[in-house]
Structure formats: structure tokens, C-alpha cells
Design a protein around this motif. Structure first.
Motif, PDB file in Angstrom:
ATOM      1  N   SER A   1      16.307  17.315  13.581  1.00  0.00           N
ATOM      2  CA  SER A   1      16.155  18.309  12.523  1.00  0.00           C
ATOM      3  C   SER A   1      16.270  17.661  11.145  1.00  0.00           C
ATOM      4  O   SER A   1      15.516  17.976  10.224  1.00  0.00           O
ATOM      5  N   GLY A   2      17.233  16.728  11.016  1.00  0.00           N
ATOM      6  CA  GLY A   2      17.404  16.019   9.747  1.00  0.00           C
ATOM      7  C   GLY A   2      16.185  15.178   9.410  1.00  0.00           C
ATOM      8  O   GLY A   2      15.743  15.132   8.259  1.00  0.00           O
ATOM      9  N   ARG A   3      15.619  14.502  10.425  1.00  0.00           N
ATOM     10  CA  ARG A   3      14.414  13.703  10.197  1.00  0.00           C
ATOM     11  C   ARG A   3      13.231  14.573   9.794  1.00  0.00           C
ATOM     12  O   ARG A   3      12.428  14.210   8.940  1.00  0.00           O
ATOM     13  N   GLY A   4      13.137  15.745  10.416  1.00  0.00           N
ATOM     14  CA  GLY A   4      12.053  16.677  10.086  1.00  0.00           C
ATOM     15  C   GLY A   4      12.125  17.127   8.637  1.00  0.00           C
ATOM     16  O   GLY A   4      11.116  17.143   7.937  1.00  0.00           O
ATOM     17  N   ARG A   5      13.352  17.478   8.215  1.00  0.00           N
ATOM     18  CA  ARG A   5      13.512  17.889   6.814  1.00  0.00           C
ATOM     19  C   ARG A   5      13.187  16.746   5.867  1.00  0.00           C
ATOM     20  O   ARG A   5      12.572  16.952   4.808  1.00  0.00           O
ATOM     21  N   ALA A   6      13.596  15.533   6.230  1.00  0.00           N
ATOM     22  CA  ALA A   6      13.306  14.374   5.387  1.00  0.00           C
ATOM     23  C   ALA A   6      11.800  14.133   5.288  1.00  0.00           C
ATOM     24  O   ALA A   6      11.269  13.839   4.207  1.00  0.00           O
ATOM     25  N   CYS A   7      11.090  14.266   6.417  1.00  0.00           N
ATOM     26  CA  CYS A   7       9.633  14.076   6.423  1.00  0.00           C
ATOM     27  C   CYS A   7       8.937  15.102   5.540  1.00  0.00           C
ATOM     28  O   CYS A   7       8.018  14.775   4.782  1.00  0.00           O
ATOM     29  N   ILE A   8       9.392  16.347   5.646  1.00  0.00           N
ATOM     30  CA  ILE A   8       8.806  17.400   4.816  1.00  0.00           C
ATOM     31  C   ILE A   8       9.062  17.122   3.337  1.00  0.00           C
ATOM     32  O   ILE A   8       8.172  17.257   2.493  1.00  0.00           O
ATOM     33  N   ALA A   9      10.294  16.702   3.021  1.00  0.00           N
ATOM     34  CA  ALA A   9      10.636  16.417   1.630  1.00  0.00           C
ATOM     35  C   ALA A   9       9.793  15.263   1.085  1.00  0.00           C
ATOM     36  O   ALA A   9       9.263  15.336  -0.032  1.00  0.00           O
ATOM     37  N   TRP A  10       9.662  14.191   1.878  1.00  0.00           N
ATOM     38  CA  TRP A  10       8.856  13.044   1.443  1.00  0.00           C
ATOM     39  C   TRP A  10       7.384  13.432   1.329  1.00  0.00           C
ATOM     40  O   TRP A  10       6.671  12.966   0.426  1.00  0.00           O
ATOM     41  N   GLY A  11       6.915  14.275   2.237  1.00  0.00           N
ATOM     42  CA  GLY A  11       5.526  14.740   2.168  1.00  0.00           C
ATOM     43  C   GLY A  11       5.257  15.536   0.902  1.00  0.00           C
ATOM     44  O   GLY A  11       4.238  15.333   0.235  1.00  0.00           O
ATOM     45  N   LEU A  12       6.182  16.440   0.564  1.00  0.00           N
ATOM     46  CA  LEU A  12       6.037  17.216  -0.666  1.00  0.00           C
ATOM     47  C   LEU A  12       6.085  16.326  -1.895  1.00  0.00           C
ATOM     48  O   LEU A  12       5.317  16.501  -2.848  1.00  0.00           O
ATOM     49  N   LEU A  13       6.993  15.353  -1.877  1.00  0.00           N
ATOM     50  CA  LEU A  13       7.104  14.421  -3.005  1.00  0.00           C
ATOM     51  C   LEU A  13       5.821  13.619  -3.177  1.00  0.00           C
ATOM     52  O   LEU A  13       5.338  13.422  -4.296  1.00  0.00           O
ATOM     53  N   ALA A  14       5.255  13.147  -2.053  1.00  0.00           N
ATOM     54  CA  ALA A  14       4.008  12.388  -2.112  1.00  0.00           C
ATOM     55  C   ALA A  14       2.863  13.254  -2.633  1.00  0.00           C
ATOM     56  O   ALA A  14       2.034  12.800  -3.432  1.00  0.00           O
ATOM     57  N   PHE A  15       2.817  14.525  -2.192  1.00  0.00           N
ATOM     58  CA  PHE A  15       1.775  15.437  -2.655  1.00  0.00           C
ATOM     59  C   PHE A  15       1.859  15.641  -4.164  1.00  0.00           C
ATOM     60  O   PHE A  15       0.849  15.565  -4.877  1.00  0.00           O
ATOM     61  N   VAL A  16       3.069  15.884  -4.668  1.00  0.00           N
ATOM     62  CA  VAL A  16       3.263  16.086  -6.105  1.00  0.00           C
ATOM     63  C   VAL A  16       2.880  14.823  -6.876  1.00  0.00           C
ATOM     64  O   VAL A  16       2.211  14.890  -7.919  1.00  0.00           O
ATOM     65  N   ALA A  17       3.275  13.659  -6.369  1.00  0.00           N
ATOM     66  CA  ALA A  17       2.955  12.399  -7.047  1.00  0.00           C
ATOM     67  C   ALA A  17       1.446  12.174  -7.115  1.00  0.00           C
ATOM     68  O   ALA A  17       0.909  11.751  -8.152  1.00  0.00           O
ATOM     69  N   ILE A  18       0.747  12.480  -6.032  1.00  0.00           N
ATOM     70  CA  ILE A  18      -0.709  12.320  -6.008  1.00  0.00           C
ATOM     71  C   ILE A  18      -1.370  13.272  -6.996  1.00  0.00           C
ATOM     72  O   ILE A  18      -2.283  12.885  -7.747  1.00  0.00           O
ATOM     73  N   GLN A  19      -0.916  14.529  -7.024  1.00  0.00           N
ATOM     74  CA  GLN A  19      -1.495  15.503  -7.947  1.00  0.00           C
ATOM     75  C   GLN A  19      -1.263  15.088  -9.399  1.00  0.00           C
ATOM     76  O   GLN A  19      -2.176  15.163 -10.232  1.00  0.00           O
ATOM     77  N   LEU A  20      -0.051  14.644  -9.714  1.00  0.00           N
ATOM     78  CA  LEU A  20       0.251  14.228 -11.085  1.00  0.00           C
ATOM     79  C   LEU A  20      -0.546  12.990 -11.471  1.00  0.00           C
ATOM     80  O   LEU A  20      -1.014  12.871 -12.604  1.00  0.00           O
ATOM     81  N   SER A  21      -0.713  12.054 -10.548  1.00  0.00           N
ATOM     82  CA  SER A  21      -1.495  10.846 -10.822  1.00  0.00           C
ATOM     83  C   SER A  21      -2.955  11.201 -11.078  1.00  0.00           C
ATOM     84  O   SER A  21      -3.582  10.671 -12.005  1.00  0.00           O
TER      85      SER A  21
END
Length: 200
Positions: free
Chosen positions: A12-32
Motif C-alpha cells: 500500500s505504501g509503495r502504491g501511494r509512493a508510485c501515485i505521488a511520483w506519477g503526479l509529480l512527473a505529470f506536473v513537471a512535464i506540463q510545466l516544462s
């Protein structure tokens, strides 16, 4: 906590971490992508203008430093009716210098589009020695500019251009929300500019 519960907790902890990193990557790509469109890729915000800007820069770079620059602003009438090569050839025969003549006509353009394009060119540091502007006679008779005003939805504008466009479009389109639409599109540029991106 038994072994099964501990394992479930780790997953469950890994799943939350993956989702968080995925959201962070999405935001970074959009801002770039948003930054790239604002600073380096104008053809993704306004494809016709951006492509013509690249062509004009190439013409200027290929010309000698003292070559006078003539730019034609207008609509599809200018696009199809103004032969820049012929004008350039005739000017060369009459002038000591070899001028660079470029047709910056944009389909559907009118006075507002011409003004926006001129201000964009000046902001880019391109200062023509002569600017030719198409004047459509019905505009002098007070007819509507609606065909020109619809040229600029928020996704085709840079933020600093919105007050200028609103100045000439507010009467015809009082319900438009260019600032709101612009910021909404800025946060999701991959969707807002998907068609120009897909054409690249």
C-alpha cells in the motif's frame, strides 16, 4: 501485525509512493511544456504565426546586414495576392540595396490580427524598414470586425496580449473570459495545444 498484514501495508505504501511520483512527473512535464511554449516554441501556441516567424527569421539571417526589410501584414487576400518575390525583384532594380520582402499574411486576419502580429514582431526585435498593411474597405464603412475578433481564443494569445485583444473585442464578445481561459489552458498545455503538438 502478522506477516500478511505487514506485506499488505508495504504494498500500500509503495502504491501511494508510485501515485505521488506519477503526479509529480505529470506536473513537471506540463510545466516544462508550458515554459517551452512561452519561451521557445511560439508555433505551438499560434501555429500560423510561429511558422511564419521562423521563415522570416531565416530570410533575415540569409540577407546581408544592411538589407532593408519590408513586411506585408494582411489576410488571405494578402497571402494569395501579394507576390513578395516580384516586389523584391522590382525593388532591387530601383534601389541600390537588395531588400528582403516577406508576406506575413494570415488567413482570416483583420485589423486586430495585424496589430497583434506587428507588436509580436517588434517584441522579437524584428523592426521592418517598411510595413505594408492590408486595409479592407468595408472596415472603413463601420462594418463588424467579428471575423477578425474570433481569430484569438485564449490559447492563441500570450498573457500580455490579452488586454490589447480585449480592448477591441469586448463589445462584440462581452461574455468572453480570456484571462480565465488562458490560465486554465496554461496548466494543461499538452491538452490545450494538442493539435499543433500532434502535427509536429
Amino acid at each position: 501485525m502478522d506477516q500478511k498484514s505487514a506485506r499488505r501495508s508495504r504494498l500500500s505504501g509503495r502504491g501511494r509512493a508510485c501515485i505521488a511520483w506519477g503526479l509529480l512527473a505529470f506536473v513537471a512535464i506540463q510545466l516544462s511544456l508550458a515554459s517551452a511554449i512561452e519561451l521557445w516554441r511560439p508555433e505551438l501556441r499560434d501555429p500560423i504565426y510561429g511558422n511564419k516567424l521562423q521563415q522570416l527569421r531565416s530570410r533575415i539571417a540569409a540577407a546581408s546586414g544592411e538589407s532593408p526589410l519590408v513586411v506585408m501584414l494582411g489576410s488571405s487576400r494578402a497571402v494569395h495576392g501579394f507576390d513578395a518575390a516580384t516586389v523584391e525583384q522590382r525593388l532591387r532594380s530601383r534601389l541600390d540595396a537588395a531588400p528582403t520582402v516577406y508576406n506575413f499574411g494570415i488567413p482570416g486576419a483583420g485589423p486586430v490580427t495585424e496589430l497583434v502580429c506587428l507588436q509580436r514582431l517588434l517584441a522579437e526585435g524584428i523592426r521592418p524598414d517598411l510595413v505594408l498593411v492590408e486595409v479592407l474597405p468595408p472596415m472603413l464603412a463601420g462594418q463588424t470586425l467579428s471575423f477578425d475578433q474570433t481569430q484569438f481564443p485564449a490559447n492563441r494569445l500570450w498573457l500580455q496580449e490579452i488586454p490589447l485583444v480585449e480592448r477591441y473585442t469586448q463589445d462584440a464578445f462581452p461574455e468572453q473570459q480570456l484571462h480565465f481561459d488562458w490560465w486554465r489552458g496554461w496548466w494543461a498545455p499538452a491538452f490545450t495545444h494538442r493539435f499543433p503538438i500532434m502535427c509536429k
